[in-house]
Design an enzyme around this catalytic site. Structure first.
Site, PDB file in Angstrom:
ATOM      1  N   THR A  59       0.834  -1.205   0.000  1.00  0.00           N
ATOM      2  CA  THR A  59       0.000   0.000   0.000  1.00  0.00           C
ATOM      3  C   THR A  59       0.869   1.256   0.000  1.00  0.00           C
ATOM      4  OG1 THR A  59      -1.696  -1.217   1.206  1.00  0.00           O
ATOM      5  CG2 THR A  59      -1.898   1.171   1.175  1.00  0.00           C
ATOM      6  N   CYS A  60       1.939   1.241   0.773  1.00  0.00           N
ATOM      7  CA  CYS A  60       2.830   2.408   0.816  1.00  0.00           C
ATOM      8  C   CYS A  60       3.475   2.631  -0.548  1.00  0.00           C
ATOM      9  CB  CYS A  60       3.901   2.218   1.882  1.00  0.00           C
ATOM     10  SG  CYS A  60       3.242   1.991   3.550  1.00  0.00           S
ATOM     11  N   ALA A  61       3.945   1.557  -1.143  1.00  0.00           N
ATOM     12  CA  ALA A  61       4.558   1.656  -2.470  1.00  0.00           C
ATOM     13  C   ALA A  61       3.563   2.195  -3.485  1.00  0.00           C
ATOM     14  CB  ALA A  61       5.087   0.285  -2.901  1.00  0.00           C
TER      15      ALA A  61
END
Length: 166
Positions: A59-61
Protein backbone atom coordinates in the site's frame (compact mmCIF):
# COMPACT_ATOMS: atom_id res chain seq x y z
CA UNK A 1 -4.60 10.31 19.99
CA UNK A 2 -6.05 8.83 16.84
CA UNK A 3 -7.48 5.33 16.83
CA UNK A 4 -6.81 3.36 13.68
CA UNK A 5 -6.58 -0.32 12.88
CA UNK A 6 -3.90 -2.63 11.57
CA UNK A 7 -5.53 -5.68 10.04
CA UNK A 8 -8.66 -4.87 12.04
CA UNK A 9 -6.78 -4.68 15.36
CA UNK A 10 -7.00 -1.28 17.08
CA UNK A 11 -3.75 0.69 17.42
CA UNK A 12 -3.09 4.21 18.66
CA UNK A 13 -1.02 7.19 17.62
CA UNK A 14 0.78 9.68 19.82
CA UNK A 15 -1.68 12.47 19.06
CA UNK A 16 -3.83 13.94 16.34
CA UNK A 17 -3.04 15.49 12.98
CA UNK A 18 -2.79 19.28 12.74
CA UNK A 19 -6.15 20.99 12.30
CA UNK A 20 -7.29 22.49 9.02
CA UNK A 21 -6.55 26.21 9.12
CA UNK A 22 -3.61 25.83 11.53
CA UNK A 23 0.01 26.37 10.55
CA UNK A 24 1.74 23.08 9.79
CA UNK A 25 4.45 22.20 12.32
CA UNK A 26 7.98 22.87 11.15
CA UNK A 27 10.02 19.80 10.24
CA UNK A 28 13.56 18.58 9.65
CA UNK A 29 13.86 15.33 7.68
CA UNK A 30 16.58 13.51 5.72
CA UNK A 31 16.53 13.08 1.94
CA UNK A 32 18.01 10.21 -0.09
CA UNK A 33 21.35 12.07 -0.34
CA UNK A 34 21.46 12.12 3.49
CA UNK A 35 20.93 15.89 3.50
CA UNK A 36 18.67 17.58 6.01
CA UNK A 37 15.57 19.19 4.51
CA UNK A 38 13.24 21.50 6.39
CA UNK A 39 9.95 23.13 5.58
CA UNK A 40 11.88 26.29 4.60
CA UNK A 41 13.45 24.34 1.70
CA UNK A 42 9.96 24.14 0.20
CA UNK A 43 8.77 27.70 0.92
CA UNK A 44 6.51 29.13 -1.76
CA UNK A 45 5.24 25.69 -2.77
CA UNK A 46 2.07 23.92 -1.86
CA UNK A 47 2.91 20.61 -0.19
CA UNK A 48 1.26 17.21 -0.22
CA UNK A 49 2.72 15.19 2.63
CA UNK A 50 2.22 11.51 1.78
CA UNK A 51 3.10 9.85 5.09
CA UNK A 52 3.29 6.08 5.57
CA UNK A 53 4.86 3.26 7.64
CA UNK A 54 7.31 1.75 5.10
CA UNK A 55 8.05 1.78 1.39
CA UNK A 56 8.43 -2.01 1.65
CA UNK A 57 4.69 -2.59 1.96
CA UNK A 58 2.36 -2.80 -1.01
CA UNK A 59 0.00 0.00 0.00
CA UNK A 60 2.83 2.41 0.82
CA UNK A 61 4.56 1.66 -2.47
CA UNK A 62 1.30 2.21 -4.35
CA UNK A 63 0.77 5.59 -2.69
CA UNK A 64 4.21 6.69 -3.88
CA UNK A 65 3.48 5.48 -7.42
CA UNK A 66 0.09 7.20 -7.50
CA UNK A 67 1.36 10.53 -6.19
CA UNK A 68 4.39 10.33 -8.50
CA UNK A 69 2.00 10.02 -11.46
CA UNK A 70 -0.18 12.91 -10.28
CA UNK A 71 2.65 15.21 -9.07
CA UNK A 72 3.83 16.13 -12.55
CA UNK A 73 0.41 17.65 -13.23
CA UNK A 74 0.36 19.82 -10.10
CA UNK A 75 1.33 23.45 -10.46
CA UNK A 76 3.56 24.97 -7.75
CA UNK A 77 3.23 21.79 -5.66
CA UNK A 78 5.74 19.36 -4.17
CA UNK A 79 4.77 15.88 -3.03
CA UNK A 80 6.83 14.79 -0.04
CA UNK A 81 6.82 11.04 0.66
CA UNK A 82 7.68 10.62 4.33
CA UNK A 83 8.39 7.52 6.42
CA UNK A 84 10.92 6.25 8.94
CA UNK A 85 12.56 4.11 6.25
CA UNK A 86 16.27 4.61 5.84
CA UNK A 87 17.00 6.96 2.95
CA UNK A 88 18.78 4.06 1.20
CA UNK A 89 15.52 2.07 1.04
CA UNK A 90 13.66 5.03 -0.41
CA UNK A 91 16.41 5.63 -3.00
CA UNK A 92 16.41 1.93 -3.96
CA UNK A 93 12.63 1.86 -4.40
CA UNK A 94 12.42 5.14 -6.32
CA UNK A 95 15.31 4.13 -8.59
CA UNK A 96 13.81 0.73 -9.37
CA UNK A 97 10.37 2.24 -10.04
CA UNK A 98 11.54 5.32 -12.00
CA UNK A 99 9.96 7.57 -9.39
CA UNK A 100 11.15 11.13 -10.00
CA UNK A 101 8.23 13.51 -9.38
CA UNK A 102 8.19 13.21 -5.58
CA UNK A 103 10.67 14.02 -2.82
CA UNK A 104 11.53 11.13 -0.50
CA UNK A 105 12.20 12.09 3.10
CA UNK A 106 12.90 10.12 6.26
CA UNK A 107 12.13 10.73 9.93
CA UNK A 108 14.57 8.01 11.00
CA UNK A 109 17.00 10.22 12.93
CA UNK A 110 14.80 11.67 15.66
CA UNK A 111 11.16 10.76 15.08
CA UNK A 112 10.33 14.40 15.82
CA UNK A 113 8.24 14.80 12.66
CA UNK A 114 5.93 11.93 13.63
CA UNK A 115 5.58 13.24 17.16
CA UNK A 116 5.02 16.87 16.11
CA UNK A 117 2.39 15.84 13.55
CA UNK A 118 0.75 13.45 16.06
CA UNK A 119 0.99 10.37 13.88
CA UNK A 120 3.64 8.08 15.40
CA UNK A 121 2.19 4.72 16.44
CA UNK A 122 2.40 4.10 20.18
CA UNK A 123 0.91 0.59 20.16
CA UNK A 124 0.77 -2.46 17.92
CA UNK A 125 3.13 -4.18 15.51
CA UNK A 126 4.07 -0.87 13.84
CA UNK A 127 4.87 0.88 17.14
CA UNK A 128 7.22 3.86 16.54
CA UNK A 129 6.50 3.89 12.77
CA UNK A 130 4.42 6.60 11.09
CA UNK A 131 0.72 6.15 10.48
CA UNK A 132 -0.68 6.43 6.96
CA UNK A 133 -1.76 10.05 6.61
CA UNK A 134 -2.07 12.85 4.10
CA UNK A 135 -1.51 16.48 5.03
CA UNK A 136 -1.94 19.17 2.36
CA UNK A 137 -0.34 22.54 3.08
CA UNK A 138 -0.76 25.87 1.23
CA UNK A 139 2.13 28.11 0.16
CA UNK A 140 1.94 30.04 3.45
CA UNK A 141 2.15 26.87 5.59
CA UNK A 142 -1.57 26.65 6.36
CA UNK A 143 -3.06 23.16 6.58
CA UNK A 144 -5.73 22.75 3.88
CA UNK A 145 -6.58 19.06 4.25
CA UNK A 146 -5.75 16.09 6.45
CA UNK A 147 -6.58 12.43 6.33
CA UNK A 148 -5.75 9.79 8.92
CA UNK A 149 -6.39 6.55 7.03
CA UNK A 150 -8.53 4.48 9.45
CA UNK A 151 -7.15 1.06 8.36
CA UNK A 152 -3.42 1.05 7.75
CA UNK A 153 -3.71 -1.40 4.86
CA UNK A 154 -6.03 0.96 2.95
CA UNK A 155 -4.87 3.59 0.47
CA UNK A 156 -5.50 7.27 1.18
CA UNK A 157 -8.18 9.24 -0.62
CA UNK A 158 -6.03 10.66 -3.41
CA UNK A 159 -8.91 12.62 -4.94
CA UNK A 160 -9.72 14.46 -1.71
CA UNK A 161 -6.07 15.39 -1.21
CA UNK A 162 -5.70 16.70 -4.75
CA UNK A 163 -9.08 18.47 -4.65
CA UNK A 164 -7.83 20.45 -1.63
CA UNK A 165 -5.37 22.11 -4.01
CA UNK A 166 -8.07 23.47 -6.33
Amino acid sequence: MANVTLGGTPVETIGNLPKIGDKAPKFKLTNTDLEDKTNTDFEGNRLVLNIFPSVDTGTCAQSIRTFNEKAGQLENTKVLCISKDLPFAMARFCGAEDIDNVVSLSDYKTGKFGNDYGLTFTTGAFETLLSRCIVVVDTDGTVLHTEQVPEIADEPNYKAALDALK
